[in-house]
Design an enzyme around this catalytic site. Structure first.
Site, PDB file in Angstrom:
ATOM      1  N   LYS A 214      -3.820 -14.521   0.720  1.00 47.77           N
ATOM      2  CA  LYS A 214      -3.374 -13.773  -0.453  1.00 47.77           C
ATOM      3  C   LYS A 214      -2.359 -14.544  -1.290  1.00 47.77           C
ATOM      4  O   LYS A 214      -1.723 -15.497  -0.843  1.00 47.77           O
ATOM      5  CB  LYS A 214      -2.826 -12.409  -0.030  1.00 47.77           C
ATOM      6  N   ARG A 248      -7.007  -7.812   9.225  1.00 49.59           N
ATOM      7  CA  ARG A 248      -8.227  -8.189   8.506  1.00 49.59           C
ATOM      8  C   ARG A 248      -8.079  -9.645   8.080  1.00 49.59           C
ATOM      9  O   ARG A 248      -7.124  -9.991   7.371  1.00 49.59           O
ATOM     10  CB  ARG A 248      -8.392  -7.262   7.306  1.00 49.59           C
TER      11      ARG A 248
END
Length: 273
Positions: A214, A248
């Site tokens: 991210k 995840r």
């Protein structure tokens, strides 16, 4: 004692993923990748038929279902639990009808009209918070004040609505959101990671974390998405040590190795006491 989180392996069935550039948009590539992730340690395969990054193009439910159909059909006999990452109620209904064990909703199940259908199933629900409330992430600033208070108020309201509709609280998994879902400043995401224990103590529910590749990790390391493996692994391990129950990730194998090392360190600490 260290408890190994369950690992969700990410399969982006999209042409515009920020992290893997549409490598798994074709159904055969997505199927092969899902099976590789499972063989490398993923407990659950999380199928994403649309991207949710700020630059992604919206995808209607019919197209999401078209992308998912052949992949779910091929994986159905593999015995791998499947999760579907979509906020569209039509896509969620399709996923449930085809045996999805988890629904992963970045809008946090914002459609009360869908609650009776959710109540009629036993699928686990990943209830995600985002400052956007609806739709994909964007680049808006985080709200004023303590971000954990903001997240907590959202979870309190949404959990109450789900329970009132007959959806058992025990089916819910809490995702506080990360990256642009909580604002563009990296410090916001890092603060949430450091304080996961507060969420667990407040709600008594499992916590789900998705930090893989991210933007906030890339911002502090200067790495491109494909170069963010080390930063991702560090953040994921910190999440696990701070109490995350589900993680995840794009790369299950190194994460599984990290969990093994963490468990051995914990065992060594116990032996020295």
């Amino acid at each position: 004692m260290f408890q190994r989180p369950r690992i969700f392996g990410i399969v982006n069935i999209t042409p515009d993923s920020f992290s893997d550039g549409g490598k798994y948009f074709a159904a055969d590539a997505a199927i092969e990748h899902a099976r590789n992730l499972a063989s490398n340690g993923a407990d659950v395969i999380d199928l994403g038929p649309a991207s949710s990054n700020p630059d992604a193009v919206p995808v209607p439910p019919a197209e999401e279902i078209r992308r998912l159909g052949p992949v779910i059909e091929a994986l159905a006999g593999d015995g791998i639990p499947l999760s579907v990452d979509s906020f569209h109620v039509e896509t969620q209904a399709f996923a449930l009808a085809h045996g999805a064990a988890y629904l992963n909703d970045i809008q946090g199940f914002a459609e009360p009209a869908d609650y009776p259908a959710l109540a009629a199933t036993d699928a686990r629900l990943v209830l995600m918070h985002s400052i956007q409330g609806r739709g994909n992430a964007d680049r808006r600033s985080a709200p004023e004040g303590d971000i954990l208070d903001h997240i907590g108020r959202f979870f309190e309201a949404r959990l109450a609505a789900l329970e009132q509709a007959g959806i058992a609280r025990a089916r819910v998994i809490l995702d506080p959101g990360m990256g642009f879902f909580v604002g563009p400043r990296p410090e916001t995401s890092f603060s949430i990671l450091a304080r996961l224990g507060e969420l667990k103590e407040r709600f008594g529910l499992p916590v789900f974390i998705s930090v893989s590749r991210k933007s906030f990790l890339r911002a502090v390391t200067g790495r491109a998405p494909g170069e963010a493996g080390a930063a991702t692994l560090a953040a994921e391990l910190m999440a696990a040590l701070n109490g995350a129950d589900f993680i995840r990730t794009h790369e299950p194998a190194p994460l599984l190795d990290a969990f093994s090392v963490a468990a051995c360190v914990e065992a060594g600490r116990s032996q020295g006491q």
